[in-house]
Design a protein around this motif. Sequence first.
Motif, PDB file in Angstrom:
ATOM      1  N   GLY A 162       0.849  -1.039  -0.043  1.00 17.48           N
ATOM      2  CA  GLY A 162      -0.056  -0.078   0.087  1.00 17.48           C
ATOM      3  C   GLY A 162       0.879   1.271  -0.167  1.00 17.48           C
ATOM      4  N   PHE A 163       1.898   1.236   0.783  1.00  8.36           N
ATOM      5  CA  PHE A 163       2.718   2.478   0.781  1.00  8.36           C
ATOM      6  C   PHE A 163       3.320   2.643  -0.543  1.00  8.36           C
ATOM      7  CE2 PHE A 163       6.965   4.141   1.632  1.00  8.36           C
ATOM      8  CZ  PHE A 163       6.534   5.345   2.126  1.00  8.36           C
ATOM      9  N   LEU A 164       3.966   1.734  -0.951  1.00  8.85           N
ATOM     10  CA  LEU A 164       4.547   1.774  -2.184  1.00  8.85           C
ATOM     11  C   LEU A 164       3.675   2.133  -3.643  1.00  8.85           C
ATOM     12  CD1 LEU A 164       7.206  -1.436  -2.124  1.00  8.85           C
ATOM     13  CD2 LEU A 164       7.641   1.187  -1.995  1.00  8.85           C
ATOM     14  N   SER A 165       2.305   1.676  -3.432  1.00  7.21           N
ATOM     15  CA  SER A 165       1.374   2.014  -4.238  1.00  7.21           C
ATOM     16  C   SER A 165       1.208   3.472  -4.166  1.00  7.21           C
ATOM     17  CB  SER A 165      -0.025   1.321  -4.037  1.00  7.21           C
ATOM     18  OG  SER A 165      -1.011   1.655  -4.625  1.00  7.21           O
ATOM     19  N   GLY A 166       0.827   4.288  -3.162  1.00  8.32           N
ATOM     20  CA  GLY A 166       0.849   5.636  -3.168  1.00  8.32           C
ATOM     21  C   GLY A 166       1.944   6.192  -3.498  1.00  8.32           C
ATOM     22  N   LEU A 167       3.188   5.788  -3.117  1.00  8.53           N
ATOM     23  CA  LEU A 167       4.148   6.599  -3.167  1.00  8.53           C
ATOM     24  C   LEU A 167       4.661   6.883  -4.679  1.00  8.53           C
ATOM     25  CD1 LEU A 167       6.917   8.138  -2.114  1.00  8.53           C
ATOM     26  CD2 LEU A 167       8.109   5.766  -2.061  1.00  8.53           C
ATOM     27  N   LEU A 168       4.470   5.387  -5.494  1.00 10.18           N
ATOM     28  CA  LEU A 168       5.015   5.304  -6.859  1.00 10.18           C
ATOM     29  C   LEU A 168       3.885   5.246  -7.727  1.00 10.18           C
ATOM     30  CD1 LEU A 168       7.931   2.910  -6.196  1.00 10.18           C
ATOM     31  CD2 LEU A 168       8.200   5.233  -6.274  1.00 10.18           C
ATOM     32  N   GLY A 169       2.875   5.033  -7.402  1.00 13.65           N
ATOM     33  CA  GLY A 169       1.752   4.774  -8.430  1.00 13.65           C
ATOM     34  C   GLY A 169       1.645   3.323  -9.160  1.00 13.65           C
ATOM     35  N   VAL A 170       2.257   2.365  -8.016  1.00 10.94           N
ATOM     36  CA  VAL A 170       1.967   0.942  -8.610  1.00 10.94           C
ATOM     37  C   VAL A 170       1.099   0.231  -7.877  1.00 10.94           C
ATOM     38  CG1 VAL A 170       4.333   0.957  -9.170  1.00 10.94           C
ATOM     39  CG2 VAL A 170       3.737   0.350  -6.747  1.00 10.94           C
ATOM     40  N   GLY A 171       0.618  -0.903  -8.426  1.00 17.47           N
ATOM     41  CA  GLY A 171      -0.586  -1.485  -7.712  1.00 17.47           C
ATOM     42  C   GLY A 171       0.003  -2.505  -6.669  1.00 17.47           C
ATOM     43  N   GLY A 172       1.160  -2.756  -6.599  1.00 20.02           N
ATOM     44  CA  GLY A 172       1.917  -3.469  -5.501  1.00 20.02           C
ATOM     45  C   GLY A 172       1.936  -5.009  -6.047  1.00 20.02           C
ATOM     46  N   GLY A 173       1.532  -5.404  -6.807  1.00 15.34           N
ATOM     47  CA  GLY A 173       1.570  -6.698  -7.292  1.00 15.34           C
ATOM     48  C   GLY A 173       2.977  -7.495  -7.279  1.00 15.34           C
TER      49      GLY A 173
END
Length: 270
Positions: A162-173
Amino acid sequence: MEIITTSSLGLFIGLLMGLTGAGGGIVSVPALIYFLHLSIAEAGPIALMAIASSAGIGALLAHREKTLRYKAAPLIGLAGLTTAPFGLWLAHQVPNRPLAALFGLILIGVSMHFFLKEIFDKDGPKSKPNDNAICQLNNTTGKLFWTKPCFLTLLSVGAVSGFLSGLLGVGGGFVIVPALRRYTNLSTNSIISSSLGVMAIIAIGSAGISAFAGTLNLPIAILFSAGAIIGLLISRQFSQKLNPLRIQQIFASFTFLVGIYMLYKSFLDI
């Protein structure tokens, strides 16, 4: 021309997402940066909307086919929603170059993970489930044993993605799929389906926050998302006919090259 470019990019991302369960989100932002000349902070919300829509449809179809873990996926996703706002906030505080460098390093790390898995695991994506995993399936009920270590592990996976999703715009998959392979004994189809479910939850929340804050370019996001949905639906028609190991090799090579490119661009004005 921009309409065709944006839609085509979305189509490509949707294809990757459907085939790998992890690839679409992580290359969305580099694609938007390179072809539409956006910053990471601008590209992130657009990528998240595309992930939210395409992964959401993929997860619904997987649920209908009974390959989605409908308890584990919401748990991981809701954990991700608690940390995604911090990543979104930080993305607008950190200059673009450091974010691009971090993105490049993550992409290279993901590609190396796939390469190393191919070297040391000769069965590749068809490898047998991890029988020593923290989260084990009950062979009688077909459901997970919800022990405390299993619960906390999946919660942590959600928080990081979730953190990386918000930071980088990735889904986190790229975090979720390897983590589920390591910490559960789920089948490959179930892991990919559950990854789509988690990504949908995190991305919907993150994209919603971005839209509310006024940082989402809605016209581009709609075109990009439409292409991603079509791509994902197309990939589901022939994914079972392709060699999973070959898909992994191509994706790893592509991701590595994109990571090198992001590192290179981090030393220039993006």
